[in-house]
Scaffold this motif. Sequence first.
Motif, mmCIF file in Angstrom:
data_model
loop_
_atom_site.group_PDB
_atom_site.id
_atom_site.type_symbol
_atom_site.label_atom_id
_atom_site.label_comp_id
_atom_site.label_asym_id
_atom_site.label_seq_id
_atom_site.Cartn_x
_atom_site.Cartn_y
_atom_site.Cartn_z
ATOM 1 N N LYS A 1 20.250 83.545 -21.736
ATOM 2 C CA LYS A 1 21.160 82.571 -21.145
ATOM 3 C C LYS A 1 20.464 81.739 -20.082
ATOM 4 N N LEU A 2 20.956 80.509 -19.920
ATOM 5 C CA LEU A 2 20.477 79.604 -18.882
ATOM 6 C C LEU A 2 21.557 79.479 -17.813
ATOM 7 N N TYR A 3 21.169 79.656 -16.545
ATOM 8 C CA TYR A 3 22.096 79.564 -15.414
ATOM 9 C C TYR A 3 21.684 78.387 -14.541
ATOM 10 N N ILE A 4 22.639 77.515 -14.253
ATOM 11 C CA ILE A 4 22.395 76.368 -13.383
ATOM 12 C C ILE A 4 23.278 76.534 -12.154
ATOM 13 N N TYR A 5 22.649 76.734 -11.007
ATOM 14 C CA TYR A 5 23.400 76.992 -9.771
ATOM 15 C C TYR A 5 23.229 75.841 -8.795
ATOM 16 N N ASP A 6 24.338 75.216 -8.433
ATOM 17 C CA ASP A 6 24.358 74.153 -7.436
ATOM 18 C C ASP A 6 24.834 74.760 -6.126
ATOM 19 N N LYS A 7 23.933 74.843 -5.147
ATOM 20 C CA LYS A 7 24.257 75.505 -3.894
ATOM 21 C C LYS A 7 25.315 74.745 -3.100
ATOM 22 N N ASP A 8 25.234 73.406 -3.077
ATOM 23 C CA ASP A 8 26.190 72.614 -2.311
ATOM 24 C C ASP A 8 27.617 72.790 -2.828
ATOM 25 N N LEU A 9 27.779 72.824 -4.147
ATOM 26 C CA LEU A 9 29.103 72.986 -4.748
ATOM 27 C C LEU A 9 29.486 74.449 -4.933
ATOM 28 N N ASN A 10 28.514 75.345 -4.760
ATOM 29 C CA ASN A 10 28.706 76.775 -5.010
ATOM 30 C C ASN A 10 29.284 76.989 -6.409
ATOM 31 N N GLN A 11 28.627 76.386 -7.392
ATOM 32 C CA GLN A 11 29.058 76.461 -8.783
ATOM 33 C C GLN A 11 27.905 76.917 -9.676
ATOM 34 N N VAL A 12 28.253 77.691 -10.690
ATOM 35 C CA VAL A 12 27.274 78.171 -11.663
ATOM 36 C C VAL A 12 27.731 77.762 -13.058
ATOM 37 N N THR A 13 26.845 77.131 -13.798
ATOM 38 C CA THR A 13 27.096 76.812 -15.201
ATOM 39 C C THR A 13 26.227 77.731 -16.050
ATOM 40 N N ILE A 14 26.841 78.370 -17.050
ATOM 41 C CA ILE A 14 26.113 79.298 -17.911
ATOM 42 C C ILE A 14 26.103 78.751 -19.334
ATOM 43 N N LYS A 15 24.919 78.684 -19.933
ATOM 44 C CA LYS A 15 24.762 78.205 -21.298
ATOM 45 C C LYS A 15 23.924 79.200 -22.100
ATOM 46 N N LYS A 16 24.146 79.238 -23.392
ATOM 47 C CA LYS A 16 23.298 80.043 -24.255
ATOM 48 C C LYS A 16 21.943 79.374 -24.378
ATOM 49 N N PHE B 1 13.951 88.030 -13.436
ATOM 50 C CA PHE B 1 14.646 86.911 -14.053
ATOM 51 C C PHE B 1 16.124 87.188 -14.317
ATOM 52 N N LYS B 2 16.617 88.325 -13.853
ATOM 53 C CA LYS B 2 18.041 88.631 -13.995
ATOM 54 C C LYS B 2 18.822 87.852 -12.944
ATOM 55 N N PHE B 3 19.801 87.068 -13.379
ATOM 56 C CA PHE B 3 20.566 86.210 -12.472
ATOM 57 C C PHE B 3 21.790 86.948 -11.941
ATOM 58 N N THR B 4 22.007 86.823 -10.631
ATOM 59 C CA THR B 4 23.197 87.387 -9.987
ATOM 60 C C THR B 4 24.049 86.251 -9.456
ATOM 61 N N VAL B 5 25.294 86.171 -9.874
ATOM 62 C CA VAL B 5 26.186 85.098 -9.442
ATOM 63 C C VAL B 5 26.455 85.240 -7.936
ATOM 64 N N PRO B 6 26.208 84.185 -7.156
ATOM 65 C CA PRO B 6 26.453 84.236 -5.707
ATOM 66 C C PRO B 6 27.923 84.525 -5.402
ATOM 67 N N LYS B 7 28.158 85.191 -4.322
ATOM 68 C CA LYS B 7 29.513 85.556 -3.928
ATOM 69 C C LYS B 7 30.390 84.322 -3.749
ATOM 70 N N GLY B 8 31.553 84.363 -4.386
ATOM 71 C CA GLY B 8 32.523 83.270 -4.243
ATOM 72 C C GLY B 8 32.271 82.052 -5.103
ATOM 73 N N ALA B 9 31.207 82.057 -5.900
ATOM 74 C CA ALA B 9 30.866 80.892 -6.721
ATOM 75 C C ALA B 9 31.825 80.745 -7.888
ATOM 76 N N ASP B 10 32.149 79.508 -8.228
ATOM 77 C CA ASP B 10 32.918 79.208 -9.433
ATOM 78 C C ASP B 10 31.967 79.221 -10.611
ATOM 79 N N VAL B 11 32.391 79.836 -11.724
ATOM 80 C CA VAL B 11 31.537 79.988 -12.892
ATOM 81 C C VAL B 11 32.138 79.239 -14.077
ATOM 82 N N PHE B 12 31.321 78.394 -14.727
ATOM 83 C CA PHE B 12 31.739 77.614 -15.879
ATOM 84 C C PHE B 12 30.900 78.011 -17.083
ATOM 85 N N GLN B 13 31.541 78.248 -18.225
ATOM 86 C CA GLN B 13 30.814 78.659 -19.419
ATOM 87 C C GLN B 13 31.149 77.749 -20.581
#
Length: 230
Positions: free
Chosen positions: A112-127, A218-230
Amino acid sequence: MKKYSQQNNPKQKSLVAKALDLRVALFATALVAGALFLTSQAHAAALDQFKSFVASTQSAKGEFTQQLVKVESGVSKVSNKSSGTFSFARPGKFIWTYQKPYEQLLQADGEKLYIYDKDLNQVTIKKLGDALGSSPAAILFGSNDLEKNFTLKEAGTKNGLEWLQATPKAKDTTFDHIGIGLRNGVPEAMELRDSFGQVSLLSFTKFEKNPAMPAMQFKFTVPKGADVFQ
């Protein structure tokens, strides 16, 4: 942590748009240089140098700089300068961190590919899937079978580097072709030319070839409180 679908969400569209701009550098990505080869390779053909580099480099880390060049009325204009760090382990594992002008993380664990935007506190997850196949990222993060997805040919000497041109065989890619500049068996620069006539320039410094990397790096951990989009 909240999870969302990717449809009908304005915040997600903003993140995706931002991520696509950065993809130029990532799927690209991004080459990293390897260790120096024998002096006799200094002026060897770019294709020979590059094949030796790919075959001998399973992992690496270093720093990168990126800039976008547009030609308007015959004048080249440089914009969107950015810089950061990277590490990778073939195939398909990488951490690409933008530090300036704003922070963003792109990370893949091989699946999986994880894109984390720190300013928005958002994570996008893609295969990750076949996304690396004919993208510039395959050159850096993918398998060694580059000629399956790219047509490779010599592109001459420029700025002291021997250049190799890689043209995606797939018809639906963003990039017309990718230039790879090598010196002493080491990739030092990349030029990514898209179908809109824009060129992204990448350079790599402070590289380290085949460093020891923890298995869980390389294991990704979702930051606390982040919104996750898949």
